[in-house]
Design a protein around this motif. Structure first.
Motif, short mmCIF file in Angstrom:
data_model
loop_
_atom_site.label_atom_id
_atom_site.label_comp_id
_atom_site.label_asym_id
_atom_site.label_seq_id
_atom_site.Cartn_x
_atom_site.Cartn_y
_atom_site.Cartn_z
N THR A 295 -13.72 62.03 -47.43
CA THR A 295 -14.54 62.34 -48.59
C THR A 295 -15.75 61.42 -48.60
O THR A 295 -15.62 60.20 -48.42
N GLY A 296 -16.92 61.99 -48.79
CA GLY A 296 -18.13 61.18 -48.83
C GLY A 296 -19.37 62.05 -48.70
O GLY A 296 -19.29 63.21 -48.26
N THR A 297 -20.52 61.51 -49.09
CA THR A 297 -21.79 62.20 -48.99
C THR A 297 -22.74 61.37 -48.14
O THR A 297 -22.93 60.17 -48.39
N PHE A 298 -23.35 62.00 -47.13
CA PHE A 298 -24.24 61.31 -46.21
C PHE A 298 -25.56 62.06 -46.14
O PHE A 298 -25.59 63.29 -46.10
N THR A 299 -26.65 61.31 -46.12
CA THR A 299 -27.98 61.94 -46.06
C THR A 299 -28.70 61.50 -44.80
O THR A 299 -28.73 62.21 -43.81
N ASN A 300 -29.31 60.32 -44.83
CA ASN A 300 -30.09 59.86 -43.68
C ASN A 300 -29.36 58.84 -42.82
O ASN A 300 -29.99 58.17 -41.99
N GLN A 301 -28.07 58.72 -43.01
CA GLN A 301 -27.31 57.74 -42.24
C GLN A 301 -27.26 58.11 -40.76
O GLN A 301 -27.23 59.28 -40.40
N ARG A 302 -27.24 57.10 -39.93
CA ARG A 302 -27.08 57.33 -38.48
C ARG A 302 -25.66 57.83 -38.21
O ARG A 302 -24.73 57.51 -38.95
N LEU A 303 -25.50 58.57 -37.14
CA LEU A 303 -24.19 59.10 -36.78
C LEU A 303 -23.19 57.97 -36.57
O LEU A 303 -22.02 58.07 -36.96
N GLU A 304 -23.64 56.88 -35.95
CA GLU A 304 -22.74 55.76 -35.70
C GLU A 304 -22.18 55.19 -37.00
O GLU A 304 -21.02 54.78 -37.06
N THR A 305 -23.01 55.20 -38.05
CA THR A 305 -22.55 54.69 -39.35
C THR A 305 -21.43 55.56 -39.91
O THR A 305 -20.43 55.06 -40.45
N ILE A 306 -21.58 56.88 -39.78
CA ILE A 306 -20.56 57.80 -40.29
C ILE A 306 -19.27 57.66 -39.48
O ILE A 306 -18.16 57.64 -40.04
N LEU A 307 -19.40 57.53 -38.17
CA LEU A 307 -18.21 57.39 -37.33
C LEU A 307 -17.49 56.07 -37.60
O LEU A 307 -16.25 56.01 -37.51
N GLU A 308 -18.24 55.04 -37.92
CA GLU A 308 -17.61 53.77 -38.29
C GLU A 308 -16.84 53.92 -39.60
O GLU A 308 -15.78 53.33 -39.78
N TYR A 309 -17.38 54.72 -40.50
CA TYR A 309 -16.67 55.03 -41.75
C TYR A 309 -15.35 55.73 -41.43
O TYR A 309 -14.31 55.42 -42.03
N PHE A 310 -15.37 56.65 -40.48
CA PHE A 310 -14.14 57.33 -40.06
C PHE A 310 -13.15 56.32 -39.49
O PHE A 310 -11.94 56.37 -39.78
N ARG A 311 -13.65 55.41 -38.66
CA ARG A 311 -12.77 54.45 -38.00
C ARG A 311 -12.10 53.53 -39.01
O ARG A 311 -10.89 53.25 -38.93
N ILE A 312 -12.88 53.08 -39.98
CA ILE A 312 -12.34 52.16 -40.97
C ILE A 312 -11.34 52.84 -41.90
O ILE A 312 -10.32 52.26 -42.30
N SER A 313 -11.62 54.10 -42.26
CA SER A 313 -10.77 54.79 -43.25
C SER A 313 -9.59 55.52 -42.62
O SER A 313 -8.76 56.08 -43.34
N SER A 314 -9.51 55.53 -41.29
CA SER A 314 -8.38 56.21 -40.63
C SER A 314 -8.03 55.47 -39.34
O SER A 314 -8.55 54.39 -39.07
N ALA A 315 -7.17 56.10 -38.55
CA ALA A 315 -6.69 55.44 -37.33
C ALA A 315 -7.47 55.83 -36.10
O ALA A 315 -7.08 55.50 -34.98
N ILE A 316 -8.58 56.52 -36.24
CA ILE A 316 -9.29 57.02 -35.07
C ILE A 316 -10.22 55.97 -34.48
O ILE A 316 -10.68 55.05 -35.16
N GLN A 317 -10.49 56.11 -33.19
CA GLN A 317 -11.48 55.33 -32.48
C GLN A 317 -12.48 56.30 -31.84
O GLN A 317 -12.17 57.48 -31.65
N TRP A 318 -13.65 55.81 -31.47
CA TRP A 318 -14.64 56.69 -30.85
C TRP A 318 -15.48 55.91 -29.84
O TRP A 318 -15.59 54.69 -29.91
N ARG A 319 -16.03 56.65 -28.89
CA ARG A 319 -16.91 56.03 -27.90
C ARG A 319 -17.75 57.11 -27.23
O ARG A 319 -17.35 58.27 -27.13
N TYR A 320 -18.95 56.71 -26.80
CA TYR A 320 -19.79 57.63 -26.05
C TYR A 320 -19.25 57.74 -24.63
O TYR A 320 -18.74 56.78 -24.05
N VAL A 321 -19.35 58.94 -24.05
CA VAL A 321 -18.89 59.15 -22.68
C VAL A 321 -20.00 59.82 -21.88
O VAL A 321 -20.88 60.48 -22.42
N ASP A 322 -19.94 59.62 -20.55
CA ASP A 322 -20.91 60.25 -19.67
C ASP A 322 -20.50 61.70 -19.44
O ASP A 322 -19.34 61.99 -19.11
N SER A 323 -21.43 62.61 -19.60
CA SER A 323 -21.14 64.02 -19.41
C SER A 323 -21.11 64.36 -17.93
O SER A 323 -21.96 63.95 -17.16
N HIS A 324 -20.08 65.13 -17.53
CA HIS A 324 -19.99 65.58 -16.15
C HIS A 324 -20.83 66.83 -15.92
O HIS A 324 -21.07 67.24 -14.78
#
Length: 336
Positions: A295-324
């Motif tokens: 739950t939350g409202t986001f406007t001009n936030q960077r994607l990394e900021t939103i994903l960090e919110y996900f990480r803090i509020s749940s058990a998920i982790q995230w990382r950038y990967v190289d595309s094949h």
């Protein structure tokens, strides 16, 4: 008299940018209905709003060079629009998508009805004013096809692939029909609603904000119809030809048109899907057991900021990967 014209110009600009009070919007709509001339002026102002929006999103255009070309072709018949504002909009009329959209206004050709096409690039949105003054907000990576005029037709038909928010001009004599992937369509007279119907997605979703719409689909060769009332959405499973109705506040489904991402107890997969459209990325969910609601409202936030919110509020982790896939232009992010 000139002061009244300038005031109406300001109201028209606010109207097509989704601003202004209810009283001001009602005043604009009343003015549009007063005469065919006002109707045509409103359409042109709406198209110029689209031009200005696109200009803001493009910083690589030689506006001075384009402006000189356009000035030689434009003839302004009614000076309700101040020239300084027109210059800013006209400077980008040579963008490919706008060249098609504005052809009927800037080039005097025959009266043949042509099919026009508007497309948005991944991660970008656009506003289109249709020939009947209906307004369409087109979401990321979407395509809308519509005729240059609805005259002589019993219905107003358009085709959508992707996502769009429709604010349809009411005309009891001509239904407005949106054809979408999965052999689906939406019929309306005058109303506001959102359609998400990407060709590659397994579901088509129609959300009704106000008015009334009828969602149609095909089940084993038989036509099925579902009527929606405001605050409802229909989710259609394309593969299984199954539809279900849900209640909704409409905020989550329509926030994108205002440049927002809103989550309201939104499941992880749906939240990631919304972020994919907004930020033009691709999420790879390697752990099918991951879940959670956000739950939350986001406007001009960077994607990394939103994903960090996900990480803090749940058990998920995230990382950038190289595309094949070298042809894949979207950044890939692994969720684990």
């Amino acid at each position: 008299m000139e002061e009244n014209q300038n005031n109406m110009e300001d109201l028209l600009l606010a109207y097509y940018e989704g601003q202004g009070t209810e009283e001001e919007r009602a005043r604009v709509e009343s003015w549009i209905h007063e005469s065919e001339e006002n109707h045509q002026i409103a359409r042109q102002v709406g198209m110029l709003c689209l031009a200005t929006d696109t200009l803001k999103m493009s910083e690589k255009i030689d506006t001075e060079k384009a402006l000189k070309k356009v000035k030689r072709k434009i003839t302004v018949q009614k000076r309700i629009i101040r020239w300084d504002w027109l210059e800013r909009a006209a400077a980008i009329l040579f963008l490919p998508v706008l060249a098609a959209l504005l052809m009927e206004y800037w080039v005097h050709r025959d009266n043949e009805i042509q099919m026009l096409e508007a497309r948005t690039s991944p991660g970008m949105t656009a506003k289109i004013v249709l020939p009947d003054s209906s307004v369409v907000c087109l979401n990321s990576n979407s395509e809308l096809r519509y005729p240059s005029s609805f005259r002589g037709e019993e219905t107003r038909k358009v085709e959508l692939q992707g996502e769009a928010y429709f604010d349809v001009y009411r005309n009891p004599d001509k239904k407005f029909i949106v054809s979408a992937p999965g052999k689906t369509q939406v019929e309306v007279l005058g109303t506001s609603f959102n359609i998400e119907a990407y060709q590659e997605e397994p579901e088509v979703t129609v959300t009704l904000v106000k008015g009334k719409v009828v969602f149609g689909y095909n089940l084993s060769g038989e036509s099925k119809r579902i009527s929606l009332t405001p605050g409802q959405k229909v989710i259609y499973d394309v593969k299984n030809a199954a539809a279900k109705l849900d209640k909704t506040s409409c905020l989550v489904e329509t926030a994108w048109k205002d440049g927002k991402v809103i989550f309201s107890n939104t499941p992880l997969k749906e939240a990631l899907h919304a972020l994919e459209k907004r930020y033009n990325v691709k999420f790879i969910l390697n752990n099918p057991h991951l879940d959670g609601a956000f739950t939350g409202t986001f406007t001009n936030q960077r994607l990394e900021t939103i994903l960090e919110y996900f990480r803090i509020s749940s058990a998920i982790q995230w990382r950038y990967v190289d595309s094949h896939d070298k042809l894949n232009q979207r950044t890939e992010i692994e969720i684990y």
